[in-house]
Design a protein around this motif. Structure first.
Motif, PDB file in Angstrom:
ATOM      1  N   ALA A   7      23.430 -15.372  41.446  1.00  0.00           N
ATOM      2  CA  ALA A   7      22.267 -15.404  40.560  1.00  0.00           C
ATOM      3  C   ALA A   7      22.005 -14.027  39.969  1.00  0.00           C
ATOM      4  N   ALA A   8      22.498 -12.983  40.670  1.00  0.00           N
ATOM      5  CA  ALA A   8      22.269 -11.609  40.226  1.00  0.00           C
ATOM      6  C   ALA A   8      23.499 -10.968  39.615  1.00  0.00           C
ATOM      7  N   HIS A   9      24.684 -11.372  40.065  1.00  0.00           N
ATOM      8  CA  HIS A   9      25.919 -10.729  39.588  1.00  0.00           C
ATOM      9  C   HIS A   9      27.104 -11.650  39.807  1.00  0.00           C
ATOM     10  N   ARG A  17      20.927  -2.201  45.626  1.00  0.00           N
ATOM     11  CA  ARG A  17      21.976  -3.192  45.387  1.00  0.00           C
ATOM     12  C   ARG A  17      22.458  -3.262  43.942  1.00  0.00           C
ATOM     13  N   ILE A  18      21.625  -2.940  42.963  1.00  0.00           N
ATOM     14  CA  ILE A  18      22.027  -3.159  41.573  1.00  0.00           C
ATOM     15  C   ILE A  18      23.128  -2.189  41.146  1.00  0.00           C
ATOM     16  N   GLY A  19      23.082  -0.947  41.636  1.00  0.00           N
ATOM     17  CA  GLY A  19      24.120   0.019  41.275  1.00  0.00           C
ATOM     18  C   GLY A  19      25.479  -0.407  41.789  1.00  0.00           C
ATOM     19  N   PHE A  20      25.509  -0.913  43.013  1.00  0.00           N
ATOM     20  CA  PHE A  20      26.771  -1.386  43.578  1.00  0.00           C
ATOM     21  C   PHE A  20      27.296  -2.576  42.798  1.00  0.00           C
ATOM     22  N   ALA A  21      26.414  -3.485  42.417  1.00  0.00           N
ATOM     23  CA  ALA A  21      26.839  -4.667  41.652  1.00  0.00           C
ATOM     24  C   ALA A  21      27.462  -4.256  40.321  1.00  0.00           C
ATOM     25  N   LYS A  46      28.872  -1.362  39.540  1.00  0.00           N
ATOM     26  CA  LYS A  46      30.142  -0.691  39.816  1.00  0.00           C
ATOM     27  C   LYS A  46      31.223  -1.706  40.174  1.00  0.00           C
ATOM     28  N   LEU A  47      30.838  -2.721  40.953  1.00  0.00           N
ATOM     29  CA  LEU A  47      31.788  -3.749  41.371  1.00  0.00           C
ATOM     30  C   LEU A  47      32.312  -4.530  40.177  1.00  0.00           C
ATOM     31  N   VAL A  48      31.423  -4.904  39.266  1.00  0.00           N
ATOM     32  CA  VAL A  48      31.843  -5.640  38.071  1.00  0.00           C
ATOM     33  C   VAL A  48      32.822  -4.799  37.262  1.00  0.00           C
ATOM     34  N   ASP A  49      32.539  -3.515  37.131  1.00  0.00           N
ATOM     35  CA  ASP A  49      33.420  -2.629  36.371  1.00  0.00           C
ATOM     36  C   ASP A  49      34.789  -2.492  37.037  1.00  0.00           C
ATOM     37  N   THR A  50      34.800  -2.324  38.357  1.00  0.00           N
ATOM     38  CA  THR A  50      36.065  -2.151  39.096  1.00  0.00           C
ATOM     39  C   THR A  50      36.915  -3.409  39.066  1.00  0.00           C
ATOM     40  N   THR A  51      36.307  -4.555  39.377  1.00  0.00           N
ATOM     41  CA  THR A  51      37.075  -5.801  39.390  1.00  0.00           C
ATOM     42  C   THR A  51      37.559  -6.165  37.997  1.00  0.00           C
ATOM     43  N   ASP A  52      36.791  -5.785  36.967  1.00  0.00           N
ATOM     44  CA  ASP A  52      37.213  -6.036  35.593  1.00  0.00           C
ATOM     45  C   ASP A  52      38.498  -5.278  35.272  1.00  0.00           C
ATOM     46  N   ARG A  53      38.575  -4.009  35.710  1.00  0.00           N
ATOM     47  CA  ARG A  53      39.776  -3.214  35.436  1.00  0.00           C
ATOM     48  C   ARG A  53      40.992  -3.785  36.171  1.00  0.00           C
TER      49      ARG A  53
END
Length: 511
Positions: free
Chosen positions: A286-288, A332-336, A338-345
């Protein structure tokens, strides 16, 4: 109809939140639109950090017993295995769980539901959240039950664990910026034979469709997760396993004998603008949401639940002011993002099309990855990142102090000296103090006054190797992250930490 917390969505995130809160004496009501727990799932990986946190819920052993440990990851190119990354040797001195645990989400949910029911809490199925009003003093929700009737439900807080199409997110209007990957994913549970059916994770990096073979607990069974790139993705609704390109399967030398289940889906990458608005919170999908690269999604949602649970319990029990809940989004939002950016790459690398992309994957990567993998530091960095043990809250208002390599906000380093595991006391779901060496009398008195559990470890070389400092005070939060590091050791800073933040232990237990 009233509860302390109303949880919408009974996936792993919502169920873990309900378990944590119930264990701490918080009255929860958990609802879900489905008629029963899911029988199919995409999430498979349970990372080391999740298993560490699951010790608090007495779940780690059950997940390990029912699932499958993956000791290594193999990368294939042009039908040949080019790289083998042995996970169990990389993380053996970092965590009690130096492996990738495979435990399908449907089985995971059944385990969580089983444990929740033992505590007297049942998921109210076929129940939908229609909307809610936040008065500032409470939340009044409108629910639609199995028979179609509507009912009002009053709650102190509402937690949206209701997935990518979250009704809670829609009501609070935080938005969900991001996008959708062009590729279509498929999931197939199969019985198969071949060298890739070796109990390890096998990934094809060839120019054909992306494919990963995840071993399941039963011998000869695996889950195939792959992409569909060409014109076939235009026929998503009618796509069958027979329509999927078998080039990648041939490259991984997988011979499928039986298909037990097949489904297709598209992947999004989005992070909501806020994780909290008033008395409403967003967690998990629901958040990321992001690509499945690295097996991070479900684990991140569970991390959200544990982070929020102890804070909600603290406020509801009068052990903290409402301001503590602001730290949920802050942490939690900063980690989310960063995670989206990393998994995207990562996802873009393994699925990119074109001559140059194929050249990088099939020629450059097979030579570069084995070279990098020879370095201990590189392998350890990869394990630390994927396992989520490097996730930290150093910038949080709850974090204070540092000593050596350990900063407040970090996960407590794991160490075993003799037969004593310093994580053993972490099953205690409350604030606690660790001292490695000698605890000053003033500190002992302070812990007794505050009602904090104090564990003192005789100083051993293993603690220094792990990064801990002798005689330093480590205050641990209920979610086992380091809240404060005090080098004076006399208890004054500890007392000030709680007083200045308006905090108190949840259970006030001295042992």
């Amino acid at each position: 109809m009233h509860s302390d917390v109303l949880i919408t969505g009974a996936g792993p995130t919502g169920l873990v939140l309900a378990l944590w809160l119930t264990r701490l004496g918080v009255k929860v009501h958990i609802i879900d639109k489905t008629s029963a727990p899911g029988t199919t799932s995409r999430a498979l990986a349970v990372q080391a950090r999740t298993l560490e946190l699951y010790r608090q819920l007495d779940l780690s052993d059950a997940v390990i017993e029912r699932g499958h440990q993956v000791p290594a990851i193999n990368l294939w190119v042009k039908g040949e295995k080019t790289t083998r990354l042995a996970i169990e040797t990389i993380g053996s001195d970092l965590t009690p769980y130096p492996f990738l645990q495979i435990f399908p989400q449907d089985q995971h949910e059944m385990l969580l539901v089983e444990r929740l029911e033992k505590l007297g809490v049942t998921v109210q199925r076929q129940t939908e959240l229609l909307g809610f009003d936040d008065s500032g003093e409470c939340v009044l929700a409108r629910l639609k039950g199995p028979d179609g009737s509507e009912q009002s439900w009053e709650t102190s807080y509402i937690a949206g664990c209701d997935g990518a199409r979250s009704r809670v997110r829609e009501v609070i209007g935080t938005g969900f910026p991001g996008g959708t990957y062009r590729q279509v994913f498929y999931v197939a549970d199969v019985e198969a034979v071949g060298p890739s059916m070796n109990g390890e994770l096998n990934i094809d990096l060839d120019e054909s469709d992306f494919l990963a073979v995840f071993p399941l607990a039963a011998t000869g069974q695996a889950r195939l997760i792959g992409t569909v790139r060409d014109e076939r993705d235009e026929h998503l609704e009618t796509l069958k396993f027979e329509d999927v390109s078998h080039r990648a399967m041939e490259h991984l030398k997988v011979k499928v004998n039986t298909v037990h289940g097949f489904s297709t889906y598209r992947v999004h990458y989005r992070v909501t603008e806020h994780f909290r608005k008033g008395r409403a919170f967003l967690l998990g999908d629901a958040a990321h949401i992001h690509s499945p690269a690295g097996g991070q999604g479900m684990n991140t949602g569970i991390g959200d639940a544990i982070n929020l649970a102890w804070k909600l319990a603290s406020v509801l029990k009068g052990c903290a002011t409402d301001n503590l809940l602001d730290s949920y989004e802050a942490e939690r939002i900063g980690f989310a993002r960063k995670l989206v950016d990393t998994t995207d790459r990562v996802f873009s690398f393994v699925t990119a099309e074109g001559r140059i992309a194929d050249l990088i994957r099939t020629r450059i990567a097979p030579r570069l990855i084995p070279t990098v993998a020879r370095f201990d530091a590189a392998r350890e960095f990869l394990f630390r990142t994927v396992s989520q043990i490097t996730l930290n809250y150093r910038g949080s208002p709850l974090s204070q102090g540092m000593s050596g390599h350990v900063h407040a906000g970090d996960r407590l380093p794991w160490a075993v000296a003799g037969y004593k595991d310093n994580f053993a006391s972490l099953s205690h779901m409350d604030w606690q103090v660790h001292v490695y060496g000698t605890a000053q009398p003033e500190l002992i008195d302070c812990c007794k006054t505050l009602g904090l559990m104090l564990t003192v470890f005789d100083w051993q070389r293993e603690y220094e190797t792990a990064g801990l400092t002798q005689n330093v005070v480590y205050l641990l939060r209920p979610d086992t992250y380091v809240g404060m590091v005090d080098q004076t050791g006399n208890g004054e800073i500890l007392d000030h930490y709680f007083a200045s933040r308006g905090l108190a232990p949840l259970q006030r237990i001295w042992s």
